[in-house]
Motif scaffolding. Structure first.
Motif, PDB file in Angstrom:
ATOM      1  N   GLU A 133       0.783  -1.287   0.078  1.00  0.00           N
ATOM      2  CA  GLU A 133      -0.065   0.092  -0.007  1.00  0.00           C
ATOM      3  C   GLU A 133       0.791   1.417  -0.004  1.00  0.00           C
ATOM      4  O   GLU A 133       1.909   1.253   0.426  1.00  0.00           O
ATOM      5  N   ASP A 135       0.673   6.015  -0.789  1.00  0.00           N
ATOM      6  CA  ASP A 135      -0.042   7.103  -1.043  1.00  0.00           C
ATOM      7  C   ASP A 135       0.327   7.799  -2.364  1.00  0.00           C
ATOM      8  O   ASP A 135       1.574   7.946  -2.744  1.00  0.00           O
ATOM      9  N   TYR A 251      -6.312   8.836  -9.655  1.00  0.00           N
ATOM     10  CA  TYR A 251      -7.611   8.728  -9.083  1.00  0.00           C
ATOM     11  C   TYR A 251      -8.769   8.160  -9.716  1.00  0.00           C
ATOM     12  O   TYR A 251      -9.517   7.603  -9.519  1.00  0.00           O
ATOM     13  N   LEU A 373      -8.618   2.216  -3.763  1.00  0.00           N
ATOM     14  CA  LEU A 373      -8.528   3.372  -2.790  1.00  0.00           C
ATOM     15  C   LEU A 373      -8.509   2.407  -1.292  1.00  0.00           C
ATOM     16  O   LEU A 373      -9.503   1.397  -1.295  1.00  0.00           O
ATOM     17  N   PRO A 377      -9.716   9.644   0.077  1.00  0.00           N
ATOM     18  CA  PRO A 377      -8.931  10.612  -0.751  1.00  0.00           C
ATOM     19  C   PRO A 377      -9.093  12.020   0.009  1.00  0.00           C
ATOM     20  O   PRO A 377     -10.142  12.187   0.363  1.00  0.00           O
ATOM     21  N   ARG A 378      -8.100  12.682   0.054  1.00  0.00           N
ATOM     22  CA  ARG A 378      -8.119  13.855   0.603  1.00  0.00           C
ATOM     23  C   ARG A 378      -7.787  15.083  -0.543  1.00  0.00           C
ATOM     24  O   ARG A 378      -6.530  14.795  -1.086  1.00  0.00           O
ATOM     25  N   TRP A 388      -4.747  17.414  -4.855  1.00  0.00           N
ATOM     26  CA  TRP A 388      -4.794  16.379  -3.851  1.00  0.00           C
ATOM     27  C   TRP A 388      -3.869  16.282  -2.826  1.00  0.00           C
ATOM     28  O   TRP A 388      -2.584  16.872  -3.186  1.00  0.00           O
ATOM     29  N   SER A 390      -3.781  13.467  -0.564  1.00  0.00           N
ATOM     30  CA  SER A 390      -3.490  12.060  -0.359  1.00  0.00           C
ATOM     31  C   SER A 390      -4.532  11.140  -1.027  1.00  0.00           C
ATOM     32  O   SER A 390      -5.629  11.502  -1.198  1.00  0.00           O
ATOM     33  N   LEU A 391      -4.044  10.068  -1.711  1.00  0.00           N
ATOM     34  CA  LEU A 391      -4.728   9.175  -2.254  1.00  0.00           C
ATOM     35  C   LEU A 391      -3.948   7.849  -1.886  1.00  0.00           C
ATOM     36  O   LEU A 391      -3.386   7.143  -2.665  1.00  0.00           O
ATOM     37  N   PRO A 392      -4.611   7.405  -1.085  1.00  0.00           N
ATOM     38  CA  PRO A 392      -4.152   5.971  -0.324  1.00  0.00           C
ATOM     39  C   PRO A 392      -4.559   4.784  -1.070  1.00  0.00           C
ATOM     40  O   PRO A 392      -5.738   4.934  -1.494  1.00  0.00           O
TER      41      PRO A 392
END
Ligand code: OVM
Length: 398
Positions: A133, A135, A251, A373, A377-378, A388, A390-392
């Motif tokens: 995993e 980001d 994304y 994801l 997402p932030r 963006w 964060s895209l974990p």
């Protein structure tokens, strides 16, 4: 008698946290209200329909850039830095710097970078995918442009961490002096001094974009005092834009696994995929123009000196122009999207951005069968960029 309809007004703050978090509702409201909507909060004219955004973009005579492409009107206000010779200029002054940079960043000139950028992307992707995993914002969207672009410009290793904050500020500075601008303001003198130092001939490697700009000055294609400002444009506009363009496409695929499968089956879709992601997310959401003289848009007269706020992101999802506009769809033809602008000022770096995206997506397509994801997402709020934080993600590997 000529029928005059009252100009619709809206008091929403397009640079407030709600609109920056999710501008969809504002965009729909503005598109529905009419071709032009007066934004009472800032005293500017909003244009959100595709047809009128495009028309304003291509009409550089009536909608000038030299008074600034942000809220600030350079006719009355002093800009935070010397205006860009490209972005904040009109013909004829705009043309020589533009011609020089178009050559240096054109598809032919970029061919020499292709192989190396694909190799760097492959190496980076291999390293990132070793973790189950990650980001995707720092690990891929930021890491890849920062690995290739500063080297391609030819700046030194020292201080590269200044590039993203400087770009973030420059894009915030097109909006109003809100918290986003004020919070970063104390750092700006230091960031600006660093960027300006990188633009000097002595600071630039012998074979990069920067050296080529200086070589153009030696040939007399631009003047020696223009060269550093043209280099500055690369350092301002060349990093955050591609970071958030790459984040947009990652994304898009993380939330549309069927589209990723299609891309893997047909690698020729890679370029259209990036353009479709730029349409769908519009990393650059807005730019202003200034009415050169009294000018009509769709029945409304914009007074000379008036500011026009063009919503590129709203135009790129205008249902009058696009079928199922809110869907990321590799089957559509995204050409005509205005995420890179249109006309004279259309993004001069778009071939660089496309090459970065092609390199990164190709490396990922070789290995990843599916993105998922792993957390919310932030967004990162910016007055101009749809960005963006964060895209974990998890990537399933073949
Ligand atoms: C520039 C420039 C060009 C496009 C976008 C941008 C900060 C800057 O020439 O400096 O945004």
């Amino acid at each position: 008698m000529t029928e005059t309809l009252a100009l619709p007004t809206d008091d929403t703050d397009p640079f407030g946290p709600e609109a920056l978090e999710d501008p969809a509702e504002l965009h729909a409201t503005l598109r529905e209200a009419g071709p032009v909507v007066y934004l009472t909060r800032y005293g500017v004219y909003a244009v959100a329909r595709y047809k009128h955004v495009r028309a304003a973009l291509v009409d550089w005579q009536d909608f000038q850039s030299a008074a600034g492409v942000g809220l600030s009107n350079f006719r009355y206000e002093r800009p935070w830095r010397a205006p860009s010779l490209l972005l904040e200029a009109d013909p004829p002054h705009h043309d020589a710097p533009r011609r020089v940079l178009s050559g240096i960043l054109g598809p032919r000139a970029l061919r020499r970078l292709r192989e190396q950028w694909f190799a760097v992307a492959d190496e980076l992707v291999g390293r990132v995918l070793a973790e189950p995993e990650f980001d995707a914002v720092p690990a891929l969207a930021e890491a890849f442009p920062l690995r290739v672009f500063p080297d391609a410009v030819g700046i030194g290793r020292e201080g590269r961490e200044n590039l993203l904050p400087y770009g973030d500020f420059a894009f915030n500075a097109f909006g109003p002096g809100n918290d986003l601008v004020n919070r970063a303001a104390p750092d700006v003198p230091r960031l600006s001094r660093w960027v300006d130092r990188q633009c000097a001939r002595e600071a630039l490697a012998a074979d990069g974009f920067g050296a080529r700009i200086w070589a153009a000055a030696d040939r007399g294609d631009i003047t020696p005092d223009q060269a550093p400002l043209v280099v500055r444009s690369l350092l301002t506009a060349g990093v955050d834009t591609t970071v958030h363009g790459l984040a947009a496409v990652l994304y898009a695929f993380a939330t549309n696994p069927g589209q990723w499968q299609r891309l893997r089956e047909r690698p020729a879709l890679t370029r259209a995929a990036f353009d479709e992601a730029v349409r769908w997310q519009s990393p650059v959401q807005t730019f202003f123009r200034t009415a050169t003289t009294d000018t009509r848009i769709g029945g409304t007269t914009i007074p000379g000196g008036g500011k026009i706020l063009m919503f590129l992101g709203a135009a790129n999802r205008d249902p009058r122009r696009w079928d199922r506009p809110d869907e990321f769809d590799l089957d559509r033809d995204p050409s005509g999207q205005v995420g890179f602008g249109m006309g004279l000022h259309q993004c001069v770096g778009q071939h660089v951005a496309r090459l970065e995206a092609e390199a990164l997506l190709t490396a990922l397509a070789h290995r990843v069968t599916r993105f998922e994801l792993t957390g919310p997402p932030r967004r990162h709020h910016n007055n101009t960029l749809r960005a963006w934080e964060s895209l974990p993600m998890r990537a399933r590997v073949a």
